[in-house]
Design a protein around this motif. Structure first.
Motif, mmCIF file in Angstrom:
data_model
loop_
_atom_site.group_PDB
_atom_site.id
_atom_site.type_symbol
_atom_site.label_atom_id
_atom_site.label_comp_id
_atom_site.label_asym_id
_atom_site.label_seq_id
_atom_site.Cartn_x
_atom_site.Cartn_y
_atom_site.Cartn_z
ATOM 1 N N THR A 33 40.031 45.411 40.457
ATOM 2 C CA THR A 33 38.999 44.676 41.172
ATOM 3 C C THR A 33 37.640 45.231 40.786
ATOM 4 O O THR A 33 37.545 46.374 40.323
ATOM 5 C CB THR A 33 39.244 44.776 42.700
ATOM 6 N N SER A 34 36.592 44.416 40.950
ATOM 7 C CA SER A 34 35.228 44.900 40.731
ATOM 8 C C SER A 34 34.600 44.972 42.120
ATOM 9 O O SER A 34 34.176 43.962 42.679
ATOM 10 C CB SER A 34 34.485 43.921 39.821
ATOM 11 N N ALA A 35 34.588 46.184 42.674
ATOM 12 C CA ALA A 35 34.297 46.348 44.114
ATOM 13 C C ALA A 35 32.795 46.361 44.441
ATOM 14 O O ALA A 35 32.284 47.288 45.056
ATOM 15 C CB ALA A 35 34.976 47.613 44.627
ATOM 16 N N ASP A 36 32.127 45.273 43.988
ATOM 17 C CA ASP A 36 30.685 45.146 44.242
ATOM 18 C C ASP A 36 30.402 43.750 44.775
ATOM 19 O O ASP A 36 29.329 43.203 44.547
ATOM 20 C CB ASP A 36 29.917 45.358 42.923
ATOM 21 N N PRO A 39 31.966 39.806 50.859
ATOM 22 C CA PRO A 39 32.979 40.575 51.587
ATOM 23 C C PRO A 39 34.345 40.579 50.900
ATOM 24 O O PRO A 39 35.324 40.953 51.531
ATOM 25 C CB PRO A 39 33.054 39.822 52.920
ATOM 26 N N PHE A 40 34.424 40.159 49.633
ATOM 27 C CA PHE A 40 35.731 40.081 48.972
ATOM 28 C C PHE A 40 36.262 41.452 48.567
ATOM 29 O O PHE A 40 37.434 41.744 48.760
ATOM 30 C CB PHE A 40 35.663 39.131 47.763
ATOM 31 N N GLU A 41 35.352 42.270 47.964
ATOM 32 C CA GLU A 41 35.739 43.652 47.620
ATOM 33 C C GLU A 41 34.479 44.487 47.567
ATOM 34 O O GLU A 41 33.503 44.080 46.947
ATOM 35 C CB GLU A 41 36.513 43.765 46.288
ATOM 36 N N TYR A 42 34.514 45.608 48.220
ATOM 37 C CA TYR A 42 33.372 46.511 48.224
ATOM 38 C C TYR A 42 33.874 47.899 48.618
ATOM 39 O O TYR A 42 35.031 48.050 49.040
ATOM 40 C CB TYR A 42 32.270 46.025 49.183
ATOM 41 N N VAL A 43 32.991 48.884 48.460
ATOM 42 C CA VAL A 43 33.396 50.254 48.777
ATOM 43 C C VAL A 43 32.768 50.655 50.107
ATOM 44 O O VAL A 43 31.559 50.479 50.313
ATOM 45 C CB VAL A 43 32.989 51.231 47.650
ATOM 46 N N VAL A 49 37.645 48.167 50.005
ATOM 47 C CA VAL A 49 38.071 47.307 51.116
ATOM 48 C C VAL A 49 37.596 45.876 50.855
ATOM 49 O O VAL A 49 36.890 45.626 49.886
ATOM 50 C CB VAL A 49 37.497 47.815 52.469
ATOM 51 N N GLY A 50 37.967 44.950 51.748
ATOM 52 C CA GLY A 50 37.479 43.585 51.649
ATOM 53 C C GLY A 50 38.583 42.558 51.799
ATOM 54 O O GLY A 50 39.760 42.909 51.896
ATOM 55 N N PHE A 51 38.175 41.296 51.805
ATOM 56 C CA PHE A 51 39.112 40.190 52.015
ATOM 57 C C PHE A 51 40.235 40.197 50.964
ATOM 58 O O PHE A 51 41.417 40.105 51.304
ATOM 59 C CB PHE A 51 38.354 38.854 51.978
ATOM 60 N N ASP A 52 39.836 40.289 49.677
ATOM 61 C CA ASP A 52 40.858 40.256 48.611
ATOM 62 C C ASP A 52 41.826 41.431 48.718
ATOM 63 O O ASP A 52 43.006 41.306 48.392
ATOM 64 C CB ASP A 52 40.180 40.327 47.231
ATOM 65 N N THR A 68 48.516 50.013 44.040
ATOM 66 C CA THR A 68 47.458 50.999 43.934
ATOM 67 C C THR A 68 46.243 50.258 43.340
ATOM 68 O O THR A 68 46.417 49.249 42.664
ATOM 69 C CB THR A 68 47.909 52.212 43.073
ATOM 70 N N PHE A 69 45.013 50.733 43.613
ATOM 71 C CA PHE A 69 43.820 49.955 43.257
ATOM 72 C C PHE A 69 42.945 50.671 42.244
ATOM 73 O O PHE A 69 42.810 51.894 42.280
ATOM 74 C CB PHE A 69 43.015 49.648 44.527
ATOM 75 N N LYS A 70 42.330 49.873 41.332
ATOM 76 C CA LYS A 70 41.399 50.410 40.337
ATOM 77 C C LYS A 70 40.118 49.590 40.388
ATOM 78 O O LYS A 70 40.170 48.361 40.315
ATOM 79 C CB LYS A 70 42.003 50.253 38.930
ATOM 80 N N ASP A 71 38.972 50.281 40.501
ATOM 81 C CA ASP A 71 37.676 49.608 40.533
ATOM 82 C C ASP A 71 37.065 49.660 39.137
ATOM 83 O O ASP A 71 36.676 50.733 38.673
ATOM 84 C CB ASP A 71 36.787 50.340 41.558
ATOM 85 N N ILE A 72 36.982 48.499 38.469
ATOM 86 C CA ILE A 72 36.373 48.466 37.128
ATOM 87 C C ILE A 72 35.429 47.268 37.016
ATOM 88 O O ILE A 72 35.457 46.384 37.866
ATOM 89 C CB ILE A 72 37.435 48.432 35.993
#
Ligand code: GLN
Length: 247
Positions: A33-36, A39-43, A49-52, A68-72
């Motif tokens: 995920t790109s956590a930026d 509200p879908f994905e953020y840090v 965290v987030g909806f997705d 498990t999650f990776k932020d890229i």
């Protein structure tokens, strides 16, 4: 006592054999995920965290998938999926014909348009898309494609299109005056207006649908994800998640 000990030892051996044989070792699926993209994905407090994230976790729970999650960065997601470094992409990703050639998408789970944002106290309006203005986009997003294809390549926009890895950087350059505007998904733009000194000046009706992506041909995993989405819709859990993130 001795008997009990050897019995235990035997049991333990058996367990180890099963483990080494792979029968009880569950695969952990790597979700990219790109956590930026709130509200879908953020840090938040160092956690993605987030909806997705809630959505894929709920699917995982229903279908017995360990995650498990990776932020890229957004434009690395599809290459990473293709290379096998990710199993799943959950990142507010629009289902497009071009992307369909590279990956497989789940059934749609959210619909969105694009929005144009400017600094909160700016007098700029929709005309910021024309002429000598500088627009910031996140590389590889549908906002990027829309600006590049419809404005830049047609000569409608004569200023620069500036490409960023994350929206965090787009927003800071917009706020400090290095950019005139940005084009991004409407629901995320709306959330940014609540968090940052920016405002929406136009909505562009693109009618996009978000899907969860898997590696092309991974039908087994895709089917589990699709079943999960349908089950969450029927059980009302999807509506609960929507309420949690989009009141
Ligand atoms: N929905 C847009 C796209 O798929 C933006 C996604 C994102 O920035 N996370 O390109």
């Amino acid at each position: 006592m001795i008997k009990l000990k050897s019995l235990l030892a035997c049991l333990l051996m058996g367990l180890l054999v099963v483990t080494m044989g792979g029968a009880v070792v569950a695969k952990t699926y790597v979700v990219g995920t790109s956590a930026d993209f709130p509200p879908f994905e953020y840090v938040e407090d160092g956690e993605i965290v987030g909806f997705d994230i809630d959505l894929i976790k709920a699917i995982g729970e229903l279908k017995g998938l360990e995650l498990t999650f990776k932020d890229i960065s957004f434009d690395s997601l599809i290459p990473a999926l293709k290379a096998g470094n990710l199993d799943i992409v959950a990142s507010g990703m629009t289902i497009t014909a071009e992307r369909e050639k590279a990956v497989d998408f789940s059934v749609p789970y959210y619909s969105a348009n694009q929005a144009v944002i400017v600094q909160e106290d700016s007098a700029k309006n929709l005309t910021v898309l024309f002429g000598a203005h500088d627009l910031g986009v996140q590389t590889g997003t549908t906002g990027d494609l829309w600006v590049t294809e419809n404005l830049k390549e047609k000569g409608i926009l004569t200023g620069r299109v500036v490409y960023y890895d994350t929206f965090v950087l787009v927003l800071s350059d917009l706020i400090n005056g290095n950019l005139d505007a940005s084009v991004l998904d409407f629901p995320v733009a709306k959330r940014f207006t609540e968090q940052k000194p920016v405002k929406i000046v136009a909505e562009i009706i693109t009618g996009e649908d978000y899907g969860i992506a898997v590696k092309e041909g991974n039908q087994q995993l895709l089917q589990l994800i699709n079943e999960g989405i349908e089950e969450l819709k029927t059980s009302g859990k999807m509506d609960q998640l929507l309420d949690k993130y989009f009141q």
